[in-house]
Motif scaffolding. Structure first.
Motif, mmCIF file in Angstrom:
data_model
loop_
_atom_site.group_PDB
_atom_site.id
_atom_site.type_symbol
_atom_site.label_atom_id
_atom_site.label_comp_id
_atom_site.label_asym_id
_atom_site.label_seq_id
_atom_site.Cartn_x
_atom_site.Cartn_y
_atom_site.Cartn_z
ATOM 1 N N GLU A 199 7.616 -4.025 3.308
ATOM 2 C CA GLU A 199 6.998 -3.245 4.383
ATOM 3 C C GLU A 199 6.527 -1.888 3.850
ATOM 4 O O GLU A 199 6.989 -1.429 2.801
ATOM 5 N N ASP A 247 7.355 1.009 4.683
ATOM 6 C CA ASP A 247 8.452 1.975 4.509
ATOM 7 C C ASP A 247 9.378 1.597 3.354
ATOM 8 O O ASP A 247 10.383 2.256 3.115
ATOM 9 N N SER A 306 11.154 -1.209 3.084
ATOM 10 C CA SER A 306 12.154 -2.222 3.451
ATOM 11 C C SER A 306 11.606 -3.618 3.144
ATOM 12 O O SER A 306 10.399 -3.831 3.078
ATOM 13 N N THR A 346 11.492 -7.637 4.166
ATOM 14 C CA THR A 346 11.685 -8.596 5.247
ATOM 15 C C THR A 346 11.538 -9.999 4.672
ATOM 16 O O THR A 346 10.490 -10.326 4.096
#
Length: 129
Positions: free
Chosen positions: A32, A34, A36, A38
């Protein structure tokens, strides 16, 4: 090509009928904005032959002293355990009311035609009332 899995399943089904299994397959990951991560997955429902893990299988996975509930699963298609080079996580199967993680691929026939994997129970089945 000869359908070896179909032939074996037909003969074996008399003694050990196939079990409907929901498979959640890892399909990589998305990073992502940011930072992070997934996981990406997809879900299938298939028939599988579920058996106790043999002594030879336990030697193969070097888990003779492991305290875990394990099964050998024969299934059409190729299932994957954790693979960092392929950037996929372990595939999950759901049967007998529990989630089972593919902890060790043992055999694969053809290019994902069928496979034998060792799975380890991750969640407890609900207690019967």
């Amino acid at each position: 090509m000869i359908d070896v899995f179909g032939i074996a399943s037909g003969a074996l089904g008399i003694v050990n009928p196939a079990t409907t299994v929901t498979v959640t397959c890892s399909d990589g990951q998305t990073i992502e904005p940011d930072g992070s991560v997934t996981p990406k997955t997809f879900t299938l429902t298939v028939e599988a032959d579920i058996q106790a893990v043999s002594a030879g299988d336990l030697e193969h996975v070097a888990s003779i002293n492991q305290q875990a509930d394990m099964r050998a699963v024969y299934i059409r298609g190729g299932l994957k355990g954790l693979s960092r080079p392929l950037q996929v996580g372990g595939d999950l199967l759901n049967f007998y009311g529990s989630d089972w993680l593919v902890t060790q691929p043992v055999e694969e026939w053809g290019f994902g035609e069928w496979s034998k994997v060792i799975v380890t129970r991750q969640t407890a089945a609900p207690c019967p009332m």
